[in-house]
Design a protein around this motif. Sequence first.
Motif, mmCIF file in Angstrom:
data_model
loop_
_atom_site.group_PDB
_atom_site.id
_atom_site.type_symbol
_atom_site.label_atom_id
_atom_site.label_comp_id
_atom_site.label_asym_id
_atom_site.label_seq_id
_atom_site.Cartn_x
_atom_site.Cartn_y
_atom_site.Cartn_z
ATOM 1 N N GLY A 86 0.815 -1.215 0.000
ATOM 2 C CA GLY A 86 0.000 0.000 0.000
ATOM 3 C C GLY A 86 0.843 1.256 0.000
ATOM 4 N N GLU A 87 0.159 2.388 0.175
ATOM 5 C CA GLU A 87 0.837 3.681 0.123
ATOM 6 C C GLU A 87 1.069 4.286 1.498
ATOM 7 O OE1 GLU A 87 -1.190 6.215 -2.661
ATOM 8 O OE2 GLU A 87 -1.186 4.649 -4.199
ATOM 9 N N ARG A 88 0.670 3.546 2.550
ATOM 10 C CA ARG A 88 0.846 4.048 3.917
ATOM 11 C C ARG A 88 1.533 2.991 4.770
ATOM 12 N NH1 ARG A 88 -4.669 7.213 5.359
ATOM 13 N NH2 ARG A 88 -4.968 8.099 3.302
ATOM 14 N N ALA A 89 2.184 3.443 5.817
ATOM 15 C CA ALA A 89 2.750 2.518 6.799
ATOM 16 C C ALA A 89 1.603 1.847 7.541
ATOM 17 C CB ALA A 89 3.643 3.272 7.777
ATOM 18 N N GLY A 90 1.823 0.628 7.992
ATOM 19 C CA GLY A 90 0.766 -0.045 8.732
ATOM 20 C C GLY A 90 1.220 -1.382 9.286
ATOM 21 N N SER A 91 0.293 -2.034 9.992
ATOM 22 C CA SER A 91 0.572 -3.315 10.643
ATOM 23 C C SER A 91 -0.309 -4.405 10.061
ATOM 24 C CB SER A 91 0.295 -3.220 12.141
ATOM 25 O OG SER A 91 1.142 -2.273 12.736
ATOM 26 N N GLU A 92 0.220 -5.602 10.062
ATOM 27 C CA GLU A 92 -0.539 -6.788 9.672
ATOM 28 C C GLU A 92 -0.205 -7.890 10.668
ATOM 29 O OE1 GLU A 92 -3.132 -8.288 8.675
ATOM 30 O OE2 GLU A 92 -2.926 -7.909 6.528
ATOM 31 N N VAL A 93 -1.181 -8.755 10.940
ATOM 32 C CA VAL A 93 -0.958 -9.886 11.833
ATOM 33 C C VAL A 93 -0.974 -11.160 10.997
ATOM 34 C CG1 VAL A 93 -1.781 -11.173 13.836
ATOM 35 C CG2 VAL A 93 -2.007 -8.678 13.777
ATOM 36 N N VAL A 94 0.147 -11.868 11.009
ATOM 37 C CA VAL A 94 0.259 -13.142 10.295
ATOM 38 C C VAL A 94 -0.036 -14.249 11.291
ATOM 39 C CG1 VAL A 94 1.766 -14.615 8.916
ATOM 40 C CG2 VAL A 94 2.017 -12.123 8.799
ATOM 41 N N GLN A 95 -0.906 -15.195 10.884
ATOM 42 C CA GLN A 95 -1.366 -16.222 11.809
ATOM 43 C C GLN A 95 -1.036 -17.617 11.293
ATOM 44 O OE1 GLN A 95 -5.553 -15.398 12.418
ATOM 45 N NE2 GLN A 95 -5.153 -13.225 12.665
ATOM 46 N N LEU A 96 -0.677 -18.502 12.229
ATOM 47 C CA LEU A 96 -0.396 -19.906 11.922
ATOM 48 C C LEU A 96 -1.478 -20.772 12.565
ATOM 49 C CD1 LEU A 96 1.468 -22.317 11.017
ATOM 50 C CD2 LEU A 96 2.465 -22.160 13.311
ATOM 51 N N TYR A 97 -2.132 -21.572 11.736
ATOM 52 C CA TYR A 97 -3.128 -22.531 12.209
ATOM 53 C C TYR A 97 -2.647 -23.930 11.875
ATOM 54 C CZ TYR A 97 -6.307 -18.539 12.388
ATOM 55 O OH TYR A 97 -6.894 -17.330 12.670
#
Length: 120
Positions: free
Chosen positions: A32-43
């Motif tokens: 994207g064009e902005r800084a941000g956070s994402e949560v990666v999940q393991l199932y």
Amino acid sequence: AYTTFELTNGKLSMSRAKDIVARVSLTVTNTGERAGSEVVQLYLHDVDASVFRPDKELKGFKKVYLEPGKSTKVEFEIKEEHLQFFDVESNSWVAEKGKFDALVGTSSRDIKFNFRFELK
């Protein structure tokens, strides 16, 4: 959405370490064009379970913060204890031999990678 992320280069490698069955790694990129956070999940999913188990059991998650256009590597260790369930017959925690799926994504409904492996 505030910004967008892409998950790529996913792979699972079996481990010879005493308590680690496998490792999962992938690359997270802020597209994207902005800084941000994402949560990666393991199932994890027990394909050959002898008892009822949920389709997806959350076993790990990592939150990453990235500037636009930046990437980072995310790794998870799958330990034998992550594969266990409580067996009422033996009154103990058990990890059954057999096939498992390691599912990685940004939510339980948004799985990007599905790796099958075997506990021997």
